[in-house]
Design an enzyme around this catalytic site. Structure first.
Site, PDB file in Angstrom:
ATOM      1  N   ASP A   7       0.879  -1.170   0.000  1.00 47.11           N
ATOM      2  CA  ASP A   7       0.000   0.000   0.000  1.00 47.11           C
ATOM      3  C   ASP A   7       0.916   1.220   0.000  1.00 47.11           C
ATOM      4  O   ASP A   7       1.344   1.682   1.051  1.00 47.11           O
ATOM      5  CB  ASP A   7      -0.903   0.005   1.228  1.00 47.11           C
ATOM      6  N   GLU A  67      -1.506  -1.710  -4.405  1.00 42.81           N
ATOM      7  CA  GLU A  67      -2.763  -0.962  -4.479  1.00 42.81           C
ATOM      8  C   GLU A  67      -2.553   0.234  -5.397  1.00 42.81           C
ATOM      9  O   GLU A  67      -1.593   0.991  -5.241  1.00 42.81           O
ATOM     10  CB  GLU A  67      -3.220  -0.495  -3.101  1.00 42.81           C
ATOM     11  N   ASP A 140      -2.457   1.363   6.990  1.00 43.46           N
ATOM     12  CA  ASP A 140      -1.602   1.110   5.821  1.00 43.46           C
ATOM     13  C   ASP A 140      -1.211  -0.370   5.769  1.00 43.46           C
ATOM     14  O   ASP A 140      -1.116  -0.960   4.694  1.00 43.46           O
ATOM     15  CB  ASP A 140      -0.334   1.972   5.874  1.00 43.46           C
TER      16      ASP A 140
END
Length: 162
Positions: A7, A67, A140
């Protein structure tokens, strides 16, 4: 197979290593946060890439799932995130030759069944799917685990050549 879920962010980068076994399911190997200090943008990007490099060197990674950048209202934020993503993409391509991207909508849908899920619903499903107890902080890290789970589901369903 070990999947690295990432992420990316300009302040913190969550990462998670998920061991995917088609017969036994998924097991979380490690999850953490690469904290990026307030410095010049160039030094922040370097620190980010060095953090990813350390993860790659310390673990046997087979595939990487990232992501995708979400829409932001501030164009400067989008540009900054794009620079981090570009550096990350180059590093992964140099080391592994390929990576997979998932939008936040795809991740939410894969974990909860619908793309409008909030962060707490995603976090609940991450814990449930992996049998984890307690809270996963910061978000996160939860997001990185969710991206890795999404990728493992795609592999399981035969949607990605391995």
């Amino acid at each position: 197979m070990n999947i690295l879920g990432i992420d990316p962010g300009s302040r913190n980068c969550g990462y998670a290593i998920l061991h995917h076994d088609p017969k036994k399911g998924n097991r979380l190997v490690e999850a953490g946060l690469i904290k990026i200090k307030e410095r010049t943008l160039q030094h922040q990007i370097l620190e980010f890439v060095e953090g990813i490099d350390l993860v790659l060197k310390n673990h046997s990674i087979d595939e990487v799932a990232i992501e995708d950048i979400f829409y932001a209202y501030n164009p400067k934020t989008v540009i900054k995130l794009a620079q981090f993503r570009g550096a990350l993409s180059l590093k992964i391509l140099q080391d592994l030759g390929n990576f997979y991207e998932y939008t936040p909508l795809q991740v939410k849908k894969a974990l909860t069944g619908h793309g409008k899920a909030d962060k707490s619903q995603v976090a609940f499903m991450v814990k449930r799917l992996l049998g984890l107890k307690g809270e996963i902080k910061p978000l996160d890290i939860t997001d990185a685990i969710a991206v890795a789970i999404t990728h493992s589901q795609r592999i399981k369903l035969g949607g990605i050549p391995t």
